[in-house]
Design a protein around this motif. Structure first.
Motif, PDB file in Angstrom:
ATOM      1  N   ARG A  54      -4.128   7.610  -1.989  1.00 38.09           N
ATOM      2  CA  ARG A  54      -3.931   6.291  -1.388  1.00 38.09           C
ATOM      3  C   ARG A  54      -4.100   5.210  -2.452  1.00 38.09           C
ATOM      4  O   ARG A  54      -5.076   5.225  -3.207  1.00 38.09           O
ATOM      5  CB  ARG A  54      -4.933   6.058  -0.252  1.00 38.09           C
ATOM      6  CG  ARG A  54      -4.728   6.975   0.944  1.00 38.09           C
ATOM      7  CD  ARG A  54      -5.653   6.590   2.094  1.00 38.09           C
ATOM      8  NE  ARG A  54      -5.539   7.515   3.210  1.00 38.09           N
ATOM      9  CZ  ARG A  54      -4.643   7.392   4.193  1.00 38.09           C
ATOM     10  NH1 ARG A  54      -3.810   6.355   4.194  1.00 38.09           N
ATOM     11  NH2 ARG A  54      -4.596   8.265   5.176  1.00 38.09           N
ATOM     12  N   ALA A  85       0.845  -1.199   0.000  1.00 39.96           N
ATOM     13  CA  ALA A  85       0.000   0.000   0.000  1.00 39.96           C
ATOM     14  C   ALA A  85       0.880   1.249   0.000  1.00 39.96           C
ATOM     15  O   ALA A  85       1.930   1.294   0.649  1.00 39.96           O
ATOM     16  CB  ALA A  85      -0.915  -0.013   1.216  1.00 39.96           C
ATOM     17  N   PRO A 140      -4.063   0.977  -2.849  1.00 40.69           N
ATOM     18  CA  PRO A 140      -4.012  -0.309  -2.153  1.00 40.69           C
ATOM     19  C   PRO A 140      -2.843  -1.174  -2.625  1.00 40.69           C
ATOM     20  O   PRO A 140      -2.323  -0.992  -3.734  1.00 40.69           O
ATOM     21  CB  PRO A 140      -5.353  -0.962  -2.509  1.00 40.69           C
ATOM     22  CG  PRO A 140      -6.210   0.150  -3.014  1.00 40.69           C
ATOM     23  CD  PRO A 140      -5.289   1.138  -3.638  1.00 40.69           C
ATOM     24  N   GLY A 162     -10.021   1.223  -6.545  1.00 41.83           N
ATOM     25  CA  GLY A 162      -9.611   1.157  -5.154  1.00 41.83           C
ATOM     26  C   GLY A 162      -8.751   2.317  -4.708  1.00 41.83           C
ATOM     27  O   GLY A 162      -8.632   2.586  -3.518  1.00 41.83           O
ATOM     28  N   SER A 163      -8.127   3.024  -5.645  1.00 43.27           N
ATOM     29  CA  SER A 163      -7.322   4.185  -5.282  1.00 43.27           C
ATOM     30  C   SER A 163      -8.224   5.345  -4.925  1.00 43.27           C
ATOM     31  O   SER A 163      -9.313   5.507  -5.486  1.00 43.27           O
ATOM     32  CB  SER A 163      -6.395   4.569  -6.443  1.00 43.27           C
ATOM     33  OG  SER A 163      -5.553   3.496  -6.787  1.00 43.27           O
TER      34      SER A 163
END
Length: 210
Positions: free
Chosen positions: A109, A52, A111, A75-76
């Motif tokens: 962010r 991550a 993953p 997912g980001s």
């Protein structure tokens, strides 16, 4: 008090984007704090990989709009502001989001096992005003009080501000309170000594921060 936002463009160049701050320079991760995997390839910031990854940049910004261009797997997320407002960063997306004035952290962010490619991270300032019109010296005055500098001549040629016949100093006629300044310039020789002074005292020679 809201910041008074200005930009000062001293050269005419196709890459100049007045009123827009670029938070990613396309070559380095300067200004960013990254925990995880990151690399620069062909002008893109590639985040993520085996673990991550969190990329963060914190700026004191006036009111404006954040623009991120990139592509990612699902997912980001983009997190903007102290309250971490989550926004998905989807494939081939351009995300626009208004931000209020203040010190604002921007976080991306990613993953574990996924990547995101960032082509551009820009911040378009609301209400920016030019100090240099690219055509004339309107709004500027030559410093008086030093005979050597009074001999200099400032001209505007093809959108570029030039100084000839020795050193010279120009000052804005506008008095500014809280502000953000954007400067674009060209250097056409080695060992030149030039600078931008701010918080200067009117009519006093270079009496301010440089």
């Amino acid at each position: 008090m809201m910041p008074l936002v200005i930009w000062l463009v001293l050269c005419a160049d196709a890459k100049v984007d007045p009123g827009t701050l670029h938070l990613f320079d396309g070559e380095t991760t300067f200004g960013w704090k990254i925990d995880g995997d990151a690399k620069i390839e062909k002008g893109k910031l590639i985040l993520g990989g085996t673990k991550a990854t969190l990329a963060e940049v914190t700026c004191r910004l006036p009111k404006g709009t954040l623009i991120i261009e990139g592509a990612s797997t699902t997912g980001s997320k983009i997190e903007v502001g102290e309250k971490a407002i989550d926004k998905p960063l989807e494939a081939s997306t351009r995300w626009n989001g208004a931000i209020g004035a203040g010190t604002t952290p921007l976080r991306i962010r990613v993953p574990a096992g996924q990547t995101v490619e960032i082509r551009s991270v820009a911040y378009r300032v609301e209400g920016a005003k030019p100090l240099f019109d690219g055509k004339s010296l309107a709004g500027w005055k030559l410093y008086k009080g030093d005979p050597k500098r009074e001999k200099s001549t400032f001209t505007v040629e093809a959108g570029v501000l030039h100084v000839k016949n020795g050193p010279g100093d120009l000052a804005t006629e506008t008095l500014l309170d809280d502000f953000l300044v954007q400067l674009e310039c060209k250097c056409n020789g080695k060992h030149l000594n030039s600078g931008l002074f701010f918080r200067a005292i009117p009519n006093q020679y270079q009496n301010g921060y440089e």
